[in-house]
Design a protein around this motif. Sequence first.
Motif, PDB file in Angstrom:
ATOM      1  N   LEU A 212      42.938  52.276  51.952  1.00  0.00           N
ATOM      2  CA  LEU A 212      43.851  51.818  50.905  1.00  0.00           C
ATOM      3  C   LEU A 212      43.353  50.497  50.332  1.00  0.00           C
ATOM      4  O   LEU A 212      43.025  49.572  51.079  1.00  0.00           O
ATOM      5  CB  LEU A 212      45.250  51.629  51.488  1.00  0.00           C
ATOM      6  N   PHE A 213      43.310  50.419  48.998  1.00  0.00           N
ATOM      7  CA  PHE A 213      42.914  49.208  48.285  1.00  0.00           C
ATOM      8  C   PHE A 213      44.040  48.797  47.353  1.00  0.00           C
ATOM      9  O   PHE A 213      44.779  49.641  46.850  1.00  0.00           O
ATOM     10  CB  PHE A 213      41.655  49.459  47.443  1.00  0.00           C
ATOM     11  N   GLY A 214      44.136  47.498  47.087  1.00  0.00           N
ATOM     12  CA  GLY A 214      45.154  47.029  46.170  1.00  0.00           C
ATOM     13  C   GLY A 214      44.809  45.676  45.586  1.00  0.00           C
ATOM     14  O   GLY A 214      43.923  44.970  46.060  1.00  0.00           O
ATOM     15  N   THR A 215      45.528  45.341  44.537  1.00  0.00           N
ATOM     16  CA  THR A 215      45.485  44.012  43.941  1.00  0.00           C
ATOM     17  C   THR A 215      46.865  43.740  43.358  1.00  0.00           C
ATOM     18  O   THR A 215      47.595  44.674  43.022  1.00  0.00           O
ATOM     19  CB  THR A 215      44.384  43.883  42.880  1.00  0.00           C
ATOM     20  N   VAL A 216      47.217  42.486  43.282  1.00  0.00           N
ATOM     21  CA  VAL A 216      48.519  42.092  42.725  1.00  0.00           C
ATOM     22  C   VAL A 216      48.302  41.141  41.556  1.00  0.00           C
ATOM     23  O   VAL A 216      47.218  40.565  41.383  1.00  0.00           O
ATOM     24  CB  VAL A 216      49.419  41.437  43.805  1.00  0.00           C
ATOM     25  N   ARG A 217      49.338  41.003  40.772  1.00  0.00           N
ATOM     26  CA  ARG A 217      49.259  40.191  39.550  1.00  0.00           C
ATOM     27  C   ARG A 217      48.689  38.792  39.819  1.00  0.00           C
ATOM     28  O   ARG A 217      47.901  38.279  39.034  1.00  0.00           O
ATOM     29  CB  ARG A 217      50.652  40.067  38.940  1.00  0.00           C
ATOM     30  N   GLU A 218      49.058  38.166  40.931  1.00  0.00           N
ATOM     31  CA  GLU A 218      48.614  36.813  41.232  1.00  0.00           C
ATOM     32  C   GLU A 218      47.089  36.727  41.411  1.00  0.00           C
ATOM     33  O   GLU A 218      46.514  35.649  41.278  1.00  0.00           O
ATOM     34  CB  GLU A 218      49.302  36.276  42.486  1.00  0.00           C
ATOM     35  N   GLU A 219      46.434  37.825  41.728  1.00  0.00           N
ATOM     36  CA  GLU A 219      44.985  37.848  41.900  1.00  0.00           C
ATOM     37  C   GLU A 219      44.247  38.147  40.592  1.00  0.00           C
ATOM     38  O   GLU A 219      43.029  38.073  40.548  1.00  0.00           O
ATOM     39  CB  GLU A 219      44.601  38.895  42.960  1.00  0.00           C
TER      40      GLU A 219
END
Length: 84
Positions: A71-78
């Motif tokens: 599982l991979f992810g990114t969030v707005r803050e990054e």
Amino acid sequence: MSGTAGAAATDPTRCACWWHLFGAFGLHRIELDTWSGNERAVRAFVKAGFREEGRRRGAVLVAGRRYDTVLFGTVREEWPGGAG
């Protein structure tokens, strides 16, 4: 930019995609997954700025062999375009 098919997104492409998803759609999080045997996808996701967030060990059976789901992810803050 390389002409190689399947190459990971370049920084301008990544920024445009992230702007569209985080900016235009207002998403907080983008998530994707693949199986651990798909090394090209794993490299492409990391190069595009996603972080590995977890694994489901032995969750995928391919040609008689077990692989992890990654599982991979990114969030707005990054996102390079800003927090908020």
